[in-house]
Design a protein around this motif. Structure first.
Motif, PDB file in Angstrom:
ATOM      1  N   GLU A  24       0.839  -1.195   0.000  1.00  0.00           N
ATOM      2  CA  GLU A  24       0.000   0.000   0.000  1.00  0.00           C
ATOM      3  C   GLU A  24       0.878   1.251   0.000  1.00  0.00           C
ATOM      4  OE1 GLU A  24      -2.731  -0.046   3.259  1.00  0.00           O
ATOM      5  OE2 GLU A  24      -3.351  -2.134   2.923  1.00  0.00           O
ATOM      6  N   GLY A  25       0.434   2.276  -0.712  1.00  0.00           N
ATOM      7  CA  GLY A  25       1.106   3.568  -0.677  1.00  0.00           C
ATOM      8  C   GLY A  25       2.396   3.654  -1.462  1.00  0.00           C
ATOM      9  N   ASN A  28       3.854   6.868  -2.737  1.00  0.00           N
ATOM     10  CA  ASN A  28       4.524   7.822  -1.852  1.00  0.00           C
ATOM     11  C   ASN A  28       6.047   7.786  -1.970  1.00  0.00           C
ATOM     12  OD1 ASN A  28       2.144   8.890  -0.623  1.00  0.00           O
ATOM     13  ND2 ASN A  28       1.968   7.020   0.603  1.00  0.00           N
ATOM     14  N   LYS A 173       3.287  -1.110   4.103  1.00  0.00           N
ATOM     15  CA  LYS A 173       2.632   0.177   3.896  1.00  0.00           C
ATOM     16  C   LYS A 173       3.668   1.301   3.830  1.00  0.00           C
ATOM     17  CE  LYS A 173      -1.654  -0.937   6.422  1.00  0.00           C
ATOM     18  NZ  LYS A 173      -2.539  -0.486   7.535  1.00  0.00           N
ATOM     19  N   GLY A 175       3.991   5.208   3.980  1.00  0.00           N
ATOM     20  CA  GLY A 175       3.234   6.398   4.338  1.00  0.00           C
ATOM     21  C   GLY A 175       3.635   7.608   3.516  1.00  0.00           C
ATOM     22  N   LYS A 176       2.895   8.677   3.669  1.00  0.00           N
ATOM     23  CA  LYS A 176       3.221   9.912   2.963  1.00  0.00           C
ATOM     24  C   LYS A 176       4.526  10.500   3.504  1.00  0.00           C
ATOM     25  CE  LYS A 176      -1.551  11.151   1.840  1.00  0.00           C
ATOM     26  NZ  LYS A 176      -2.623  12.179   1.954  1.00  0.00           N
TER      27      LYS A 176
END
Length: 241
Positions: A24-25, A28, A173, A175-176
């Motif tokens: 996920e992500g 980013n 994951k 993240g930003k």
């Protein structure tokens, strides 16, 4: 070349088949330029799953013993870790932390993605432990963004103890990116470095839904009786808001 061979031929297909990692992500991760990937640390396998999920090469810092072991085993080990994108650091002596930061700084100046584990060592029980401020110092000195990376399930793939690989699902994951430019010129201030570190750890806790413990994992491993679990007495504070 060996890095991509491992990723796409020798190791990557096996991991995809057995563990079916969910990512996920990934958007980013910047298409180019330097960044720090700060991840929680559950298992020896963490440094395998994160690069597998990233479209760009990630460089990690590894203990020098992986590169200096004598004999045939040592040469094979050095070849493997060097080809897999690891850079040796000396973790012994008073200057070890400074040497590691110097190596990471040089890699970032070359525009690389550098993977670091703020906890400093693997979690002994699957919880998230207090982050060390080296990552914050590096971010403040270089001005590069920090991308939090939450790994979920890797401790089930390869639990502590004798090496064994289990067919467990893993989630990675990204993240930003966190921009700490608001602290420009404040590197070396221990209060700012702690605030930055806690902000990173808070994001990791939020992304992975881990219980947070305000204790260094390394201290727990050295001083606590076997099987003990310290209380999770607070969440990492953040001044981001």
């Amino acid at each position: 070349m060996f890095y991509w061979l491992l990723k796409f031929v020798l190791v990557g297909p096996f991991i995809h088949l057995v563990n079916r990692p969910k990512v996920e992500g990934v958007e980013n991760i910047p298409a180019d330029g330097a960044a720090i990937l700060a991840a929680n640390h559950l298992s020896f396998t963490d440094w395998l799953f994160t690069p597998l999920a990233s479209p760009r090469r990630i460089t990690y810092l590894a203990k020098a013993e992986y590169f200096t072991t004598p004999g045939l085993k040592g040469r094979l080990q050095k070849f493997f870790f060097s080809g897999a994108g690891q850079h040796p650091i000396d973790r012994s002596g008073a200057a070890a932390a400074e040497g590691a930061l110097h190596t990471a700084r040089k890699l970032l100046e070359e525009g690389r993605l550098v993977g670091l584990f703020p906890e400093g060592t693997r979690s002994p029980d699957g919880r998230l432990y207090k982050g060390k401020t080296g990552v914050a110092r590096l971010a403040l000195e270089t001005g590069v963004p920090v991308i939090p990376v939450s790994l979920i399930g890797t401790d089930e793939v390869c639990p502590p103890g004798p090496f064994r690989w289990r067919a467990r699902k893993v989630t990675v994951k990204f993240g930003k990116p966190i921009d700490f430019s608001r602290y420009e010129g404040m590197g070396g201030n221990r209060f700012v470095e702690r605030a930055v570190t806690d902000e990173i750890m808070y994001e990791l806790m939020r992304m992975g839904d881990q219980e947070y413990v305000d204790v260094y994992a390394a201290s727990l491993k050295k001083g606590a009786p076997s099987g003990s679990r310290p209380d999770a007495d607070r969440i990492p504070q953040t001044i981001a808001s």
